[in-house]
Design an enzyme around this catalytic site. Structure first.
Site, mmCIF file in Angstrom:
data_model
loop_
_atom_site.group_PDB
_atom_site.id
_atom_site.type_symbol
_atom_site.label_atom_id
_atom_site.label_comp_id
_atom_site.label_asym_id
_atom_site.label_seq_id
_atom_site.Cartn_x
_atom_site.Cartn_y
_atom_site.Cartn_z
ATOM 1 N N TYR A 24 -0.055 7.474 -2.685
ATOM 2 C CA TYR A 24 -1.392 7.795 -3.202
ATOM 3 C C TYR A 24 -2.294 8.312 -2.070
ATOM 4 C CZ TYR A 24 -6.195 6.980 -4.619
ATOM 5 O OH TYR A 24 -7.528 7.140 -4.837
ATOM 6 N N LYS A 84 -6.488 8.983 -19.035
ATOM 7 C CA LYS A 84 -7.033 7.692 -18.602
ATOM 8 C C LYS A 84 -8.528 7.589 -18.907
ATOM 9 C CE LYS A 84 -5.474 8.385 -14.403
ATOM 10 N NZ LYS A 84 -4.526 9.513 -14.429
ATOM 11 N N PHE A 118 -1.790 -11.135 -5.031
ATOM 12 C CA PHE A 118 -0.643 -10.449 -4.444
ATOM 13 C C PHE A 118 -0.572 -10.696 -2.938
ATOM 14 C CE2 PHE A 118 -1.177 -7.037 -7.936
ATOM 15 C CZ PHE A 118 -0.325 -7.730 -8.790
ATOM 16 N N SER A 157 -4.425 7.308 -9.345
ATOM 17 C CA SER A 157 -5.056 6.569 -8.248
ATOM 18 C C SER A 157 -4.586 5.117 -8.102
ATOM 19 C CB SER A 157 -6.573 6.598 -8.432
ATOM 20 O OG SER A 157 -6.906 5.973 -9.647
ATOM 21 N N HIS A 204 -6.695 -3.259 -11.658
ATOM 22 C CA HIS A 204 -7.668 -3.525 -10.586
ATOM 23 C C HIS A 204 -8.138 -4.978 -10.605
ATOM 24 C CE1 HIS A 204 -7.881 0.891 -10.858
ATOM 25 N NE2 HIS A 204 -7.886 0.768 -9.546
ATOM 26 N N ALA A 209 -10.634 13.973 -10.984
ATOM 27 C CA ALA A 209 -9.379 13.772 -11.729
ATOM 28 C C ALA A 209 -8.234 13.483 -10.758
ATOM 29 C CB ALA A 209 -9.056 15.021 -12.540
HETATM 30 N N1 UFG Z 1 -4.896 -7.585 -6.226
HETATM 31 C C1 UFG Z 1 -4.379 -8.811 -6.544
HETATM 32 N N2 UFG Z 1 -4.033 -9.046 -7.828
HETATM 33 C C2 UFG Z 1 -4.158 -8.118 -8.807
HETATM 34 C C3 UFG Z 1 -4.698 -6.853 -8.481
HETATM 35 C C4 UFG Z 1 -5.050 -6.621 -7.168
HETATM 36 O O1 UFG Z 1 -4.233 -9.676 -5.678
HETATM 37 O O2 UFG Z 1 -3.786 -8.394 -9.964
HETATM 38 C C5 UFG Z 1 -5.303 -7.329 -4.832
HETATM 39 C C6 UFG Z 1 -4.596 -6.124 -4.225
HETATM 40 O O3 UFG Z 1 -3.392 -6.504 -3.628
HETATM 41 C C7 UFG Z 1 -5.662 -5.636 -3.238
HETATM 42 C C8 UFG Z 1 -6.990 -6.021 -3.890
HETATM 43 O O4 UFG Z 1 -6.678 -7.021 -4.843
HETATM 44 O O5 UFG Z 1 -5.529 -6.319 -2.058
HETATM 45 C C9 UFG Z 1 -7.654 -4.863 -4.596
HETATM 46 O O6 UFG Z 1 -6.687 -4.270 -5.454
HETATM 47 P P1 UFG Z 1 -7.055 -3.150 -6.504
HETATM 48 O O7 UFG Z 1 -5.802 -2.851 -7.259
HETATM 49 O O8 UFG Z 1 -8.254 -3.546 -7.285
HETATM 50 O O9 UFG Z 1 -7.492 -1.933 -5.607
HETATM 51 P P2 UFG Z 1 -6.719 -1.242 -4.386
HETATM 52 O O10 UFG Z 1 -7.272 -1.804 -3.109
HETATM 53 O O11 UFG Z 1 -5.244 -1.283 -4.567
HETATM 54 O O12 UFG Z 1 -7.101 0.266 -4.574
HETATM 55 C C10 UFG Z 1 -8.414 0.682 -4.837
HETATM 56 C C11 UFG Z 1 -8.325 1.951 -5.649
HETATM 57 C C12 UFG Z 1 -7.682 3.012 -4.828
HETATM 58 C C13 UFG Z 1 -8.382 3.142 -3.491
HETATM 59 C C14 UFG Z 1 -8.480 1.832 -2.787
HETATM 60 C C15 UFG Z 1 -9.275 1.992 -1.539
HETATM 61 O O13 UFG Z 1 -7.573 1.730 -6.840
HETATM 62 O O14 UFG Z 1 -7.770 4.204 -5.546
HETATM 63 O O15 UFG Z 1 -9.089 0.896 -3.638
HETATM 64 O O16 UFG Z 1 -9.467 0.785 -0.861
HETATM 65 F F1 UFG Z 1 -7.691 3.972 -2.698
#
Ligand code: UFG
Length: 326
Positions: free
Chosen positions: A141, A35, A206, A77, A187, A74
């Site tokens: 995770y 990655k 989402f 995630s 993300h 590493a």
């Molecule tokens: N989201 C959307 N649409 C998308 C992508 C994300 O609505 O296309 C929302 C998700 O549902 C979430 C928020 O945006 O509510 C942030 O999502 P991300 O995928 O950007 O990040 P996450 O919160 O899932 O996870 C990130 C890191 C993890 C970490 C976490 C801690 O990827 O490694 O933050 O809060 F654990």
């Protein structure tokens, strides 16, 4: 000091390497480039391509000279992916990590800064979340990262390996040189910016039925250079005999809709957002209390404003339209 940075070609690890080099440390990066990007490893750092779970690769790295401390970035995630393939997460984040700890023990390295996550908490019992709050991950995770935190405790008991566990909230933004480039990108902020730059038609929201003011999930976005700075402080704290667990966030939560609005403001572009169902594994709200990091590590986030975070991400995105181009 000579620091081993696992995952140092990845998004957060590479920015930590930048900071380590800037203050004069010697750095060896161990990364399998699955990655991460070769181009994200700045000249000045040595790059060893290999797996954290490969004991021979580890022995080669430790064998080229004493390692004073490890920063362990590493990992796999992605919350969503972890719900579909939990075994992958326990293997890479827990089992492979144990190989690293065993190599540290064998080679006499006793300090490690570990990239943990807000996902260890699951649905918070109160907001902002404190380190003393219960950890009850709502996805594999978070559970795999918590498992490694637990292993660290027992390696401390048995072998004297001392650690600082940094629980990041949502890393975002870019340094002048280094930014976020995942394939596929999942993300929120980089996806929104892809819409702003015309690379993508729309971003999915989402879930709009969470118990939050606008129904979308709330997260605490923290600038990647502020995270890197926290690692430098953690290294110093380990040297001073400190160890422990620290949240890293700005204490301000933004909903998915608010982040979309912010990106419209910062980029001046229209951003189409589509409402879709919830993504399994997502807690409704994750917002940090980082008082402990401020108090004990002397952490002072410099780019705490959401507009500033998105602005630096946008700047990097515009300057690197093809990401690292690999
Ligand atoms: N989201 C959307 N649409 C998308 C992508 C994300 O609505 O296309 C929302 C998700 O549902 C979430 C928020 O945006 O509510 C942030 O999502 P991300 O995928 O950007 O990040 P996450 O919160 O899932 O996870 C990130 C890191 C993890 C970490 C976490 C801690 O990827 O490694 O933050 O809060 F654990």
């Amino acid at each position: 000091m000579r620091i081993l940075v696992t995952g140092g070609a990845g998004y957060i690890g590479s920015v930590a390497v930048e900071e380590l080099l800037r203050i004069g440390h010697s750095v060896v990066v161990l990364d399998n480039l699955s990655k991460g990007h070769r181009a994200a490893v700045l000249p000045g750092a040595d790059l060893a391509i290999g797996e954290v779970g490969d004991r021979d690769a580890l022995d080669r790295v430790f064998g080229t000279g004493p390692v004073d401390a490890v920063m362990h970035f590493a990992a796999d995630s992605l919350v969503g992916e972890s719900m579909k393939v939990p075994g992958k997460y326990f293997r890479s984040n827990l089992c492979e990590g144990l190989q690293l700890l065993d190599a540290m023990k064998a080679h006499g390295t006793s300090k490690i800064v570990f990239s943990s996550t807000a996902a260890v908490y699951g649905e918070p019992v109160s907001v902002p979340i404190r380190e003393t709050d219960p950890s009850s991950p709502s996805n594999p995770y978070g559970a795999s990262k918590l498992g490694f935190e637990s292993a660290l405790r027992w390696y401390r008991e048995a072998y004297g390996i001392r650690s600082i566990r940094l629980r990041y909230f949502n890393a975002a933004g870019a340094s002048e040189l280094l930014g976020e480039d995942h394939d596929p990108e999942t993300h929120l902020i980089p996806l929104i910016l892809e819409v702003a730059s015309g690379k993508r038609e729309a971003v999915d929201i989402f879930g709009t039925d969470y118990e939050t003011p606008d129904g979308t999930c709330i997260r605490d976005y923290v600038h990647v250079t502020d995270l890197a700075q926290a690692h430098i402080l953690a290294l110093g704290a380990l040297d001073d005999g400190r160890e422990g667990v620290y949240n890293l966030g700005n204490g301000e939560g933004y909903s998915v809709r608010e982040v979309v609005d912010c990106a419209c403001r910062v980029t001046g572009e229209e951003i189409t957002a589509r409402e879709v169902g919830r993504r399994p594994g997502d807690p409704a709200i994750l917002v940090a209390s980082s008082d402990r990091a401020v108090r004990e590590l002397g952490w002072r986030p410099r780019q705490a404003e959401i507009d500033e975070i998105v602005r630096t991400a946008w700047q990097w995105h515009v300057a690197h339209p093809g990401g690292y181009g690999e």
